[in-house]
Motif scaffolding. Structure first.
Motif, PDB file in Angstrom:
ATOM      1  N   HIS A  65       0.823  -1.223   0.000  1.00  0.00           N
ATOM      2  CA  HIS A  65       0.000   0.000   0.000  1.00  0.00           C
ATOM      3  C   HIS A  65       0.851   1.265   0.000  1.00  0.00           C
ATOM      4  O   HIS A  65       0.696   2.130  -0.840  1.00  0.00           O
ATOM      5  CB  HIS A  65      -0.906   0.030   1.234  1.00  0.00           C
ATOM      6  N   ILE A  99       0.509  -7.287  -4.816  1.00  0.00           N
ATOM      7  CA  ILE A  99      -0.595  -6.897  -3.946  1.00  0.00           C
ATOM      8  C   ILE A  99      -0.948  -8.098  -3.062  1.00  0.00           C
ATOM      9  O   ILE A  99      -1.036  -9.230  -3.544  1.00  0.00           O
ATOM     10  CB  ILE A  99      -1.827  -6.469  -4.777  1.00  0.00           C
ATOM     11  N   HIS A 101      -3.437  -9.635  -1.738  1.00  0.00           N
ATOM     12  CA  HIS A 101      -4.446 -10.672  -2.031  1.00  0.00           C
ATOM     13  C   HIS A 101      -4.071 -11.504  -3.252  1.00  0.00           C
ATOM     14  O   HIS A 101      -4.305 -12.703  -3.300  1.00  0.00           O
ATOM     15  CB  HIS A 101      -5.816 -10.032  -2.192  1.00  0.00           C
ATOM     16  N   ASP A 119      -7.106  -6.540   6.131  1.00  0.00           N
ATOM     17  CA  ASP A 119      -7.506  -5.840   4.916  1.00  0.00           C
ATOM     18  C   ASP A 119      -8.856  -6.415   4.502  1.00  0.00           C
ATOM     19  O   ASP A 119      -9.049  -7.632   4.505  1.00  0.00           O
ATOM     20  CB  ASP A 119      -6.489  -6.048   3.795  1.00  0.00           C
ATOM     21  N   HIS A 121     -10.314  -6.918   1.804  1.00  0.00           N
ATOM     22  CA  HIS A 121     -10.441  -7.784   0.623  1.00  0.00           C
ATOM     23  C   HIS A 121      -9.787  -9.153   0.792  1.00  0.00           C
ATOM     24  O   HIS A 121      -9.596  -9.881  -0.188  1.00  0.00           O
ATOM     25  CB  HIS A 121      -9.945  -7.055  -0.639  1.00  0.00           C
ATOM     26  N   SER A 296      -5.261  -3.468  -9.360  1.00  0.00           N
ATOM     27  CA  SER A 296      -5.826  -3.648  -8.012  1.00  0.00           C
ATOM     28  C   SER A 296      -6.048  -5.117  -7.709  1.00  0.00           C
ATOM     29  O   SER A 296      -5.996  -5.964  -8.606  1.00  0.00           O
ATOM     30  CB  SER A 296      -7.140  -2.883  -7.803  1.00  0.00           C
ATOM     31  N   CYS A 297      -6.343  -5.401  -6.447  1.00  0.00           N
ATOM     32  CA  CYS A 297      -6.514  -6.805  -6.049  1.00  0.00           C
ATOM     33  C   CYS A 297      -7.725  -7.444  -6.699  1.00  0.00           C
ATOM     34  O   CYS A 297      -7.911  -8.651  -6.605  1.00  0.00           O
ATOM     35  CB  CYS A 297      -6.578  -6.911  -4.527  1.00  0.00           C
ATOM     36  N   CYS A 357      -0.868  -1.515  -4.832  1.00  0.00           N
ATOM     37  CA  CYS A 357      -2.246  -0.995  -4.862  1.00  0.00           C
ATOM     38  C   CYS A 357      -2.340   0.272  -5.700  1.00  0.00           C
ATOM     39  O   CYS A 357      -3.308   0.496  -6.423  1.00  0.00           O
ATOM     40  CB  CYS A 357      -2.708  -0.663  -3.451  1.00  0.00           C
ATOM     41  N   CYS A 360      -5.507   2.709  -6.669  1.00  0.00           N
ATOM     42  CA  CYS A 360      -6.721   2.228  -6.001  1.00  0.00           C
ATOM     43  C   CYS A 360      -6.991   2.982  -4.704  1.00  0.00           C
ATOM     44  O   CYS A 360      -8.144   3.193  -4.347  1.00  0.00           O
ATOM     45  CB  CYS A 360      -6.619   0.726  -5.751  1.00  0.00           C
ATOM     46  N   ILE A 361      -5.922   3.366  -3.990  1.00  0.00           N
ATOM     47  CA  ILE A 361      -6.154   4.220  -2.807  1.00  0.00           C
ATOM     48  C   ILE A 361      -5.479   5.571  -2.985  1.00  0.00           C
ATOM     49  O   ILE A 361      -4.982   6.177  -2.033  1.00  0.00           O
ATOM     50  CB  ILE A 361      -5.690   3.624  -1.460  1.00  0.00           C
ATOM     51  N   ASN A 378     -12.260  -2.015  -6.956  1.00  0.00           N
ATOM     52  CA  ASN A 378     -13.470  -2.454  -6.262  1.00  0.00           C
ATOM     53  C   ASN A 378     -14.211  -1.324  -5.545  1.00  0.00           C
ATOM     54  O   ASN A 378     -15.306  -1.522  -5.053  1.00  0.00           O
ATOM     55  CB  ASN A 378     -13.126  -3.580  -5.276  1.00  0.00           C
ATOM     56  N   ARG A 384     -11.695   9.036  -3.189  1.00  0.00           N
ATOM     57  CA  ARG A 384     -10.701   7.982  -2.930  1.00  0.00           C
ATOM     58  C   ARG A 384      -9.583   7.986  -3.968  1.00  0.00           C
ATOM     59  O   ARG A 384      -8.455   7.593  -3.685  1.00  0.00           O
ATOM     60  CB  ARG A 384     -11.417   6.623  -2.911  1.00  0.00           C
TER      61      ARG A 384
HETATM   62 FE1  SF4 Z   1      -4.974  -2.484  -2.279  1.00  0.00          FE
HETATM   63 FE2  SF4 Z   1      -7.067  -1.449  -3.501  1.00  0.00          FE
HETATM   64 FE3  SF4 Z   1      -7.011  -4.000  -2.942  1.00  0.00          FE
HETATM   65 FE4  SF4 Z   1      -7.289  -2.241  -0.963  1.00  0.00          FE
HETATM   66  S1  SF4 Z   1      -8.707  -2.614  -2.613  1.00  0.00           S
HETATM   67  S2  SF4 Z   1      -5.921  -4.041  -1.003  1.00  0.00           S
HETATM   68  S3  SF4 Z   1      -6.011  -0.588  -1.733  1.00  0.00           S
HETATM   69  S4  SF4 Z   1      -5.644  -2.930  -4.334  1.00  0.00           S
END
Ligand code: SF4
Ligand code: MIC
Length: 642
Positions: A65, A99, A101, A119, A121, A296-297, A357, A360-361, A378, A384
């Motif tokens: 992250h 990442i 996940h 986390d 996810h 992203s994940c 990530c 995504c954030i 997601n 964001r």
């Molecule tokens: Fe990383 Fe985005 Fe998945 Fe959260 S949603 S773990 S910030 S890739």
């Protein structure tokens, strides 16, 4: 008695409790994962427990992250995570490896195992039949210390899949469809268990896209059976020995059912600013797209990115559209490189980012002012992306790639034939040597801490009577991104609670922090599904640091509710939701906390309004935790008594 898959895993890990929906069940946890933004707190808490080594089958610490390293904070945190992992027996995945996940799915997730991760996810691993749940860092720390993880026994929803995806419809469209049907709170208190003839048509990476984004339903987790597709995946990952078949019993029963005909799906989109604002790509045709971001994940697998590369081959993306691609892991990146699939993307105009990530954030890659960004991610919560007025649409990699090529949404009927679904190559390159495996005895390892790592503060026990006031009033579907925004500056402060607390609710009400400081504490009033989204316990720790003693809302999201309990904040709900409208910002109130009973009702006295009934859904244990001032205090007292 025949059991569904969820019940089977719960039954084989149950330490106490009944398997009737709503009862508290304590589970043995086999695996844990952490990521850097929540991991520093989790390991600080683990250290405070005085346990010499993790007691799980497997624990992994990922850095994915906070990888921008603008200044000393993030690199110092990474060094802390590396050394604390070596000391306590945790596998460490350095920044840039991938990442969490995606890496966990490729390398460690196993059918039938329980996994909790700091986390939200973490349910991604449900794609291979793990019972995988998101949790606050403190809950993960306790699991690493060998303590059970307690959940409210979920209702199990059978998601019956029939038919087969056709045309340009993808796994992402299955979950976007489900979100449109059930909404962002439709999964609360539930596990989404996938079954039916359509399951066999989906590969593990496709299943993982779905279980990943089941988090957006508010579900406890989502899970697929482990079958021939799972075996293919384990074989490709070089870990066939870890594969096992796992399915629900023939006559298993479920609490609810939803049916989806995969053949009827078309490319879908979640429009700003919630993942359940479902619409079709077709309906958006003609809307200009300023940015497309793939990764992203949720959608950063080899198959996802190979499909994108094939679509971009010998093409040029629209010059007015920015295209960002972040592979989910170095394994994915290496496979793309080995097959010559990076060149088509780069030559078409895509920008290749690190395997993290990233956008995504809001860690870079923010869209232009008021810009439309089509993301394979997601979450599309307001702000964001890092651009407060950015208009983020969630879609499949195929849809995002097509938007980048054409510079606008177009009708999928004009897209031609989709590329064939990619299969794993015969030799998938392993990147496992990049993980730092802990040695048998880590007791001699020096844990290195930078100045940004501030030790945990102690919290006082709950007073018997709260004389307080409403310091913030918010509406429905407040996300943890509203409570504590992400982005590089703020997320770099995750191991420093006093510093990060300055940003609590900063984008919703910039005066909140000063006001609650002045008042010496207070309560927050909110609407439905309060605290949905991330597992970041900072969204509870920060408010607690500022003196928030209770949140009074219409309903709560699961992980945030647990985090409030962990840090001694009372999660209360209105008995009559209409009372929400009667309480104003600034209202003084008294709450006799000594009359609160587990699951009971109490009356608040609100100045100028009178009595307002609130209830809690706390178990005896949870109430005791809050009364002690939080879980760490509670555990310490119990240890002292023992
Ligand atoms: Fe990383 Fe985005 Fe998945 Fe959260 S949603 S773990 S910030 S890739
Ligand atoms: C997210 O997607 O919101 C995050 C960032 O991964 C969070 C964790 C965090 O806030 O560190 C999550 O999903 O739990």
């Amino acid at each position: 008695m025949p059991l569904n898959l969820t019940q089977k895993i719960i039954a084989s890990h149950r330490i106490s409790g009944e398997m009737t929906p709503g009862s508290e069940v304590a589970l043995r946890i086999d695996q844990t994962l952490t990521q850097d933004a929540t991991g520093t707190m989790a390991y600080l808490q683990f250290e405070a427990m005085g346990v010499p080594r993790v007691r799980t089958e497997l624990s992994v610490s990922y850095v994915d992250h906070n990888t921008l390293q603008m200044g000393f904070r993030n690199p110092d945190d990474h060094r802390y995570l590396r050394t604390v992992a070596a000391r306590y027996g945790v596998i460490y995945s350095p920044a840039g490896t991938g990442i969490c996940h995606q890496l966990h799915l490729e390398n460690f997730a196993r059918p039938g195992r329980t996994l909790i991760g700091s986390d939200s996810h973490t349910p991604t691993a449900g794609g291979v039949g793990s019972l995988a749940m998101g949790a606050g860092g403190l809950s993960v720390a306790l699991a690493m210390a060998g303590e059970p993880y307690t959940i409210s026994m979920p209702r199990v929803v059978r998601i019956w899949l029939e038919g087969q995806l056709g045309g340009w419809a993808t796994a992402k469209d299955i979950i976007l469809h489900l979100l449109g049907e059930l909404t962002v709170k439709g999964g609360v208190g539930r596990v989404m268990e996938f079954a039916g003839p359509g399951v066999a048509t989906l590969t593990v990476p496709e299943r993982a896209t779905i279980t990943n984004m089941g988090a957006e339903l508010g579900a406890t987790t989502s899970i697929f059976p482990s079958d021939g597709q799972t075996q293919n995946f384990f074989r490709a990952m070089g870990r066939e020995a870890e594969f096992e078949l796992l399915a629900a019993d023939e006559d298993a029963t479920y609490d609810e059912e939803v049916r989806i005909d995969l053949s009827a799906l078309e490319p879908l989109v979640a429009a700003p600013h919630m993942p359940d604002v479902r619409t079709t790509v077709r309906e958006l045709a003609g809307k200009k797209v300023d940015q497309a971001a793939i990764g992203s994940c949720t959608n950063s697998s080899y198959a996802d990115l190979k499909t994108v590369a094939l679509m971009l081959d010998r093409q040029r993306i629209c010059p007015e559209t920015d295209l960002l691609v972040s592979p989910g892991s170095k394994q994915v990146l290496n496979m793309l490189a080995a097959e010559g699939l990076l060149a088509p993307m780069l030559t078409a105009g895509a920008r290749l980012l690190e395997c993290t990530c990233g956008p995504c954030i809001g860690m870079g890659g923010s869209p232009v002012s008021n810009g439309v960004s089509v993301r394979t991610f997601n979450r599309n919560f307001e702000g964001r992306s890092g651009t407060q007025d950015g208009q983020v649409y969630l879609a499949s990699p195929q849809t995002a790639a097509m938007c980048a090529l054409r510079g606008e949404f177009t009708d999928p009927a004009t897209w031609g034939e989709p590329p064939a679904k990619p299969e794993f190559p015969a030799d998938v390159p392993s990147i496992r040597h990049l993980f730092l495996m802990p040695s048998e005895d880590g007791s001699g390892v020096d844990i290195l801490r930078g100045p940004n790592i501030v030790p945990l503060e102690g919290f006082a026990a709950l007073p018997v009577r709260l004389e307080t006031s409403v310091q913030l009033k918010v509406g429905d579907n407040i996300t943890t991104d509203h409570i504590l925004p992400a982005g590089p500056q703020i997320t770099a402060l995750r191991s420093n609670i006093p510093a990060i607390s300055e940003y609590i609710y900063s984008r919703v009400d910039p005066d909140f922090v000063a006001r609650i400081r002045e008042a010496g504490g207070g309560v927050i009033v909110g609407g439905e599904n309060y605290g949905q989204g991330s597992s970041r316990e900072h969204a509870a720790l920060g408010p607690r640091h500022l003196g928030v003693c209770a949140v009074i809302v219409k309903s709560l999201a699961r992980i945030h509710r647990a985090n409030l309990v962990n840090f001694g904040i009372l999660p209360l709900t209105f008995v009559n939701p209409g009372d929400y409208d009667r309480i104003d910002l600034g209202a003084a109130l008294t709450l006799p906390t000594d009359t609160i009973t587990p699951g009971g009702e109490v009356e608040l006295q609100v100045a100028g309004v009178g009595a307002v009934a609130v209830r809690n859904d706390l178990t005896e244990n949870e109430l005791a935790i809050i009364q002690a001032g939080g879980l760490l205090n509670f555990v310490r007292t119990q240890a002292d008594q023992a």
